[in-house]
Design a protein around this motif. Structure first.
Motif, PDB file in Angstrom:
ATOM      1  N   LYS A  33       0.809  -1.224   0.000  1.00 46.78           N
ATOM      2  CA  LYS A  33       0.000   0.000   0.000  1.00 46.78           C
ATOM      3  C   LYS A  33       0.849   1.285   0.000  1.00 46.78           C
ATOM      4  O   LYS A  33       1.850   1.349   0.695  1.00 46.78           O
ATOM      5  CB  LYS A  33      -0.868   0.067   1.268  1.00 46.78           C
ATOM      6  CG  LYS A  33      -2.021  -0.878   1.289  1.00 46.78           C
ATOM      7  CD  LYS A  33      -2.947  -0.544   2.451  1.00 46.78           C
ATOM      8  CE  LYS A  33      -2.292  -0.521   3.793  1.00 46.78           C
ATOM      9  NZ  LYS A  33      -2.112  -1.808   4.446  1.00 46.78           N
ATOM     10  N   TYR A 152     -12.220  -3.777   3.468  1.00 50.31           N
ATOM     11  CA  TYR A 152     -10.840  -3.930   2.984  1.00 50.31           C
ATOM     12  C   TYR A 152     -10.543  -5.373   2.535  1.00 50.31           C
ATOM     13  O   TYR A 152     -10.010  -5.607   1.448  1.00 50.31           O
ATOM     14  CB  TYR A 152      -9.904  -3.503   4.125  1.00 50.31           C
ATOM     15  CG  TYR A 152      -8.425  -3.527   3.849  1.00 50.31           C
ATOM     16  CD1 TYR A 152      -7.693  -2.341   3.809  1.00 50.31           C
ATOM     17  CD2 TYR A 152      -7.738  -4.719   3.661  1.00 50.31           C
ATOM     18  CE1 TYR A 152      -6.330  -2.345   3.578  1.00 50.31           C
ATOM     19  CE2 TYR A 152      -6.377  -4.737   3.419  1.00 50.31           C
ATOM     20  CZ  TYR A 152      -5.679  -3.548   3.383  1.00 50.31           C
ATOM     21  OH  TYR A 152      -4.333  -3.564   3.146  1.00 50.31           O
ATOM     22  N   ASP A 159      -8.703  -8.373  -5.655  1.00 52.40           N
ATOM     23  CA  ASP A 159      -7.387  -8.170  -6.294  1.00 52.40           C
ATOM     24  C   ASP A 159      -6.810  -9.516  -6.725  1.00 52.40           C
ATOM     25  O   ASP A 159      -6.259  -9.660  -7.814  1.00 52.40           O
ATOM     26  CB  ASP A 159      -6.373  -7.570  -5.302  1.00 52.40           C
ATOM     27  CG  ASP A 159      -6.783  -6.217  -4.754  1.00 52.40           C
ATOM     28  OD1 ASP A 159      -7.571  -5.525  -5.415  1.00 52.40           O
ATOM     29  OD2 ASP A 159      -6.302  -5.864  -3.645  1.00 52.40           O
ATOM     30  N   ASP A 173       1.477 -11.200   8.413  1.00 49.44           N
ATOM     31  CA  ASP A 173       0.304 -10.413   8.820  1.00 49.44           C
ATOM     32  C   ASP A 173      -0.870 -10.519   7.842  1.00 49.44           C
ATOM     33  O   ASP A 173      -1.987 -10.128   8.180  1.00 49.44           O
ATOM     34  CB  ASP A 173       0.705  -8.937   9.026  1.00 49.44           C
ATOM     35  CG  ASP A 173       1.275  -8.309   7.757  1.00 49.44           C
ATOM     36  OD1 ASP A 173       1.772  -9.045   6.879  1.00 49.44           O
ATOM     37  OD2 ASP A 173       1.222  -7.077   7.644  1.00 49.44           O
TER      38      ASP A 173
END
Ligand code: TYM
Length: 362
Positions: A33, A152, A159, A173
């Motif tokens: 990001k 999210y 994606d 994570d």
């Protein structure tokens, strides 16, 4: 060591899974990001570096998830700058835009479109159990969070699923997000017919988590409590060296890898090993009888040698934003060719009425 969440299945019908069915290379996809002025060392060791290594062997898709970046507070001018910085850092680190598909998420509208479809097969309770949302809203309460932040994980699933991805190389994570993605792919396939490849996470165990230099029990992140806790890949190498030298170490003097008893030293050993390729046991042997200070001084030097060329190359690329934008536009064109095929299949299976040949629709 690489660990994968196992159980890949491949869709057996339709164009989207054609790359797998044709026996060509497996597809990998990942992204980082643009939520800070630079990627940090954890992003590099846990993710980007592995992508670079995997490019030759896989059909690779690397993108910049800017739609995810606006799920938390952001500044529009900063976002544009940060998106280009991440693009430049990918290339400086070794992503080759000719070999890999390389683009910005918002340039491919199918991501948001598929995310909506996935939102509508995701349970509210299921989304509520995602730990990232819980963590991010723990201090402020969910009233100040956006619906975007809540959704999210389904955007992230979109994606991945749009490109019929086989493997997703990420840090530790992201594991829960990958589990949700796999569940949604299987759910969609069961309900509407085989449509998506069910992806696996590829998590390199040895360096899947780089810890904060000031708080070695927390992961190194963009939002750590102390700026000294993270090494930014674009910072002055002298400052990076200082951060290493001021890293928190543990009780005792022995330099040995023990994540529970010695999280600080173990983190430094992981970083050292990742950047030099020297296995941790060899480092332990080399530093036997030496003090923490010796390790830090040497690692500070390793850090300067690592950051300096990466930073110089990133700055060179940033000096020509038009060229960066050209590469990103080229990548978005290639991405859309795949994404539009998957989305068309999804819409058809869900029963959306065909739009005919209306320009700009679908
Ligand atoms: P992001 O931007 O937080 O991080 C990018 C990548 O860096 C890894 N990473 C770490 N690895 C080791 N140690 C650390 N301290 C550390 N901090 C970050 C992350 O695991 C990640 O691989 N949700 C994703 C972005 C995303 C994405 C996707 C990834 C959006 N869509 C589709 C893969 C596929 C994220 O927040 O990454």
């Amino acid at each position: 060591m690489t660990e994968t969440i196992t159980g890949t299945t491949t869709a057996d019908g339709g164009a989207p899974a054609a790359h797998a069915a044709a026996g060509t290379k497996k597809r990998i996809l990942s992204g980082a990001k643009p939520t800070a002025d630079s990627l940090h060392l954890g992003n590099y060791i846990g993710a980007v570096r592995n992508w670079v290594d995997m490019q030759a062997e896989y059909d690779a898709v690397f993108f910049i998830p800017d739609l995810h970046a606006v799920t938390v507070d952001f500044d529009p001018a900063e976002l544009a700058h940060r998106t280009r910085v991440v693009a430049a850092q990918y290339i400086a680190a070794g992503i080759d835009p000719d070999k890999s598909i390389f683009f910005v998420q918002s340039h491919v509208p199918e991501h948001a479109q598929l995310a909506w479809a996935l939102n509508c097969i995701t349970g509210f309770g299921e989304a509520s159990r995602m730990t990232q949302f819980k963590d991010k809203t723990q201090k402020t309460g969910s009233d100040s969070a956006t619906l975007g932040l809540f959704a999210y994980p389904t955007l992230m699933a979109a994606d991945i699923l749009l490109y019929q991805t086989d493997l997703v190389p990420v840090g530790e994570d992201q594991r829960q997000h990958l589990e949700l993605t796999r569940n949604l792919a299987q759910r969609f396939n069961t309900r509407f017919g085989e449509t998506f490849t069910v992806p696996e996470a590829t998590i390199l165990k040895a360096n899947a988590k780089i810890y904060d230099l000031q708080n070695p029990n927390a992961k190194m992140s963009k939002t750590g409590e102390s700026p000294n806790g993270a090494i930014q890949l674009l910072e002055d190498p002298k400052i990076a060296a200082k951060r290493i030298k001021s890293a928190v170490t543990d009780a005792g003097t022995e330099i040995r890898f023990d994540a529970t008893e010695k999280p600080g030293v173990s983190n430094l050993l992981t970083i050292y090993s990742s950047l030099t390729g020297t296995p941790v046991p060899e480092l332990e042997a080399a530093y036997e009888g030496k003090m923490y200070g010796h390790l830090k001084v040497d690692l500070a030097e390793v850090m300067v040698d690592f950051i300096t060329p990466l930073r110089n190359r990133t700055n060179e690329l940033m000096a020509d934003p038009a060229e960066l934008d050209r590469l990103l536009a080229q990548g978005a064109g290639r991405a859309r060719e795949i994404a539009s095929g998957t989305l068309a299949g999804v819409y058809e299976r869900m029963g959306f009425l065909p739009s005919g040949n209306l320009p700009g629709v679908r």
